[in-house]
Design a protein around this motif. Structure first.
Motif, PDB file in Angstrom:
ATOM      1  N   GLN A 194      20.071  55.314  16.441  1.00 34.34           N
ATOM      2  CA  GLN A 194      20.405  54.387  17.514  1.00 34.34           C
ATOM      3  C   GLN A 194      20.827  52.978  17.143  1.00 34.34           C
ATOM      4  O   GLN A 194      20.934  52.928  15.896  1.00 34.34           O
ATOM      5  CB  GLN A 194      19.355  54.179  18.523  1.00 34.34           C
ATOM      6  N   PRO A 195      21.527  52.160  17.866  1.00 34.07           N
ATOM      7  CA  PRO A 195      22.227  51.152  17.424  1.00 34.07           C
ATOM      8  C   PRO A 195      21.319  49.931  16.722  1.00 34.07           C
ATOM      9  O   PRO A 195      21.762  49.505  15.748  1.00 34.07           O
ATOM     10  CB  PRO A 195      22.535  50.131  19.016  1.00 34.07           C
ATOM     11  N   THR A 196      19.877  50.152  16.747  1.00 31.46           N
ATOM     12  CA  THR A 196      19.274  49.161  16.034  1.00 31.46           C
ATOM     13  C   THR A 196      18.706  50.016  14.555  1.00 31.46           C
ATOM     14  O   THR A 196      18.006  49.407  13.914  1.00 31.46           O
ATOM     15  CB  THR A 196      18.053  48.674  16.768  1.00 31.46           C
TER      16      THR A 196
ATOM     17  N   THR B   7      23.655  51.120  28.488  1.00 29.94           N
ATOM     18  CA  THR B   7      24.416  52.409  28.514  1.00 29.94           C
ATOM     19  C   THR B   7      25.363  52.503  27.139  1.00 29.94           C
ATOM     20  O   THR B   7      26.336  51.672  27.287  1.00 29.94           O
ATOM     21  CB  THR B   7      24.878  52.909  29.602  1.00 29.94           C
ATOM     22  N   ARG B   8      25.308  53.693  26.200  1.00 35.57           N
ATOM     23  CA  ARG B   8      26.103  53.673  25.165  1.00 35.57           C
ATOM     24  C   ARG B   8      26.395  55.069  25.003  1.00 35.57           C
ATOM     25  O   ARG B   8      25.801  55.972  25.500  1.00 35.57           O
ATOM     26  CB  ARG B   8      25.480  53.075  23.879  1.00 35.57           C
TER      27      ARG B   8
ATOM     28  N   ASN C 234      22.234  61.228  23.254  1.00 40.86           N
ATOM     29  CA  ASN C 234      23.069  60.374  24.372  1.00 40.86           C
ATOM     30  C   ASN C 234      21.730  60.360  25.652  1.00 40.86           C
ATOM     31  O   ASN C 234      21.423  59.319  26.181  1.00 40.86           O
ATOM     32  CB  ASN C 234      24.183  60.762  24.918  1.00 40.86           C
ATOM     33  N   VAL C 235      21.196  61.364  25.902  1.00 41.68           N
ATOM     34  CA  VAL C 235      20.239  61.700  27.116  1.00 41.68           C
ATOM     35  C   VAL C 235      19.125  60.669  26.870  1.00 41.68           C
ATOM     36  O   VAL C 235      18.667  60.171  27.713  1.00 41.68           O
ATOM     37  CB  VAL C 235      19.936  63.241  27.452  1.00 41.68           C
TER      38      VAL C 235
END
Length: 220
Positions: free
Chosen positions: A99-101, A69-70, A59-60
């Motif tokens: 991560q999202p991608t 920001t997620r 997250n950091v």
């Protein structure tokens, strides 16, 4: 005839009386006799762990480098079983990583040898851990019109320490770090297609990457 028959059966009465008098002492004898069939007490030979450090660092790192920001929740759980006095085997499962991608999941097999335990026993001490891993990576990059599912295999070694959180506590803190190397196992079905751009994963682009753990665990 009656007198003779009473003489014949009188020794049998004495034997019966002797046996009946010994019956009350049998329970006490059974309580004091050692139980040689009772199993030996087995120590804490199993442990479950959750990598909390990976959640914090992911997250950091992501939110520091990106404007959207997620909250990322990678889940890395491990199960360890003691095999010998200083050795154990462990399996880890990763869900919702990356991560999202670039979402990742996978499994790893780990052998641990505890180099130094001090006064600790069982699954505690300083250890070295050869590791074999598998990662499935699902890519969905905005600059690539093709979504891919990549399969990666990895091998490496970690050095760490697993210690109880308190004297004879069942709760554990596991800290480890090491190097893993990854190679792709499958080929892209889109290779050679017009407009296709091969975007390597983080593992492929870096080859040898750092792999670490900061886990909380429970042994039983």
């Amino acid at each position: 005839m009656i007198r003779n028959s009473s003489r014949i059966f009188r020794p049998g009465w004495w034997l019966a009386a002797l046996l009946l008098s010994a019956v009350p002492a049998l329970p006490a004898l059974a309580q004091t006799a050692p139980d040689t069939t009772a199993p030996a007490r087995v120590g804490l030979r199993h442990a479950l762990r959750l990598d909390v450090g990976g959640i914090l660092l992911r997250n950091v790192a992501y939110n520091a480098l990106n404007t959207d920001t997620r909250l990322l929740l990678p889940v890395l759980v491990g199960y360890e079983q003691q095999l010998g006095r200083r050795s154990s085997g462990s399996v880890e499962v990763l869900l919702n990583g990356g991560q999202p991608t670039e979402r990742t999941s996978g499994v790893a097999l780990q052998g641990r040898y505890y180099l130094y335990q001090g006064r600790q026993t069982g699954l505690a001490g300083v250890y070295v851990a050869p590791t074999l891993g598998y990662r499935g990576v699902k890519q969905n990059a905005y600059y690539n019109a093709y979504n891919e599912n990549r399969k990666l295999g990895g091998a490496g070694v970690l050095l760490g320490a697993q210690l109880p959180l308190g004297h004879q506590s069942r709760f554990l803190l596991d800290v480890a770090g090491g190097i893993m190397t990854w190679r792709r196992l499958n080929k892209s079905p889109y290779a050679g297609t017009p407009g296709y751009y091969d975007t390597g994963t983080y593992y492929e682009e870096n080859g040898a990457v750092f792999d670490g753990r900061l886990s909380l665990g429970y042994r039983f």
